[in-house]
Scaffold this active site. Structure first.
Site, PDB file in Angstrom:
ATOM      1  CD  GLU A 175      -6.036  -1.796   1.576  1.00 58.38           C
ATOM      2  OE1 GLU A 175      -7.163  -1.349   2.155  1.00 58.38           O
ATOM      3  OE2 GLU A 175      -5.186  -2.404   2.435  1.00 58.38           O
ATOM      4  CE  LYS A 221      -4.134   1.818   2.032  1.00 58.35           C
ATOM      5  NZ  LYS A 221      -5.186   1.418   3.317  1.00 58.35           N
TER       6      LYS A 221
END
Length: 227
Positions: free
Chosen positions: A117, A38
């Site tokens: 993500e 992320k």
């Protein structure tokens, strides 16, 4: 060569981190060497020693039981619970694309599959000062196709169709939709699933109910979505 998939959502709190953890759990159980990534994470808390802990990464690592070190999961970790562009303006340390890419390249050298993500929804700003960086810029930088996570409840037709329309207009590849907080037998939610597929042309690859600890799709099926 390493492959990957990018998990984005129709907005904040659709369950992207929850779904990402289950995707990685399933692939690890299927024998894949996989990792989480992320680019920027805000709204994090400090441990008893005052060290800022990337909460989403910690959750994913705990659920999936992947062996990836926590510090290799996210290069930009902010404490303030706002969009990353504002958190970095408050705290400093604004996102640099070179660092995002550098950290990602380290992962693809070591792992078979990366599940990345996003922060917030597809239009989430990650930096907005003299340089303007949005979530889609990171998706394009990493060269990954996407899965969209949406809440199964009221309003999801609108949010899914708008998200898909925007992503298609930007030539961002979409592999599928996952509906979260889905209740089998609920007439509205069953219809939401059908309408999202009909209006977008994108398949709903699975529906996840409250407190699920597993997915009803195989690790091989998930890996086949990766590029």
């Amino acid at each position: 060569m390493s492959k990957g998939i990018f998990v984005t959502g129709t907005g904040t709190d659709t369950g992207k981190t929850y779904i990402t953890g289950l995707l990685l759990k399933k692939m690890k159980e299927s024998g894949y060497s996989c990792a989480y990534y992320k680019a920027a994470m805000s709204g994090n808390e400090r441990d008893s020693n005052g060290v800022l802990i990337p909460g989403d990464a910690f959750h994913v690592k705990t659920v999936s039981k992947i062996d990836q070190p926590l510090e290799a999961m996210c290069p930009y970790v902010y404490e303030t619970a706002v969009s990353p562009h504002l958190a970095s303006r408050i705290e400093g340390f604004p996102l640099e694309m070179d660092i995002v890419k550098e950290n990602y390249l380290r992962l693809i050298e070591k792992y078979d599959i990366i599940v990345a993500e996003g922060s917030g929804g597809i239009l989430c700003p990650l930096r907005y000062d003299d340089e303007k960086i949005f979530l889609e810029d990171v998706i394009n930088l990493l060269g990954l196709p996407c899965i969209i996570v949406a809440d199964a409840g009221l309003g999801t037709i609108n949010s899914v169709v708008l998200t898909v329309s925007y992503m298609k207009s930007r030539n961002i590849p979409i592999k599928g939709i996952i509906l979260n907080r889905f209740h089998n037998g609920d007439v509205m939610e069953e219809d939401n699933k059908e309408m999202c597929e009909a209006l977008t042309g994108i398949p709903v690859i699975t529906c996840i109910g409250d407190n699920y600890t597993d997915l009803d799709i195989s690790g091989e099926d998930i890996a086949s979505l990766c590029k």
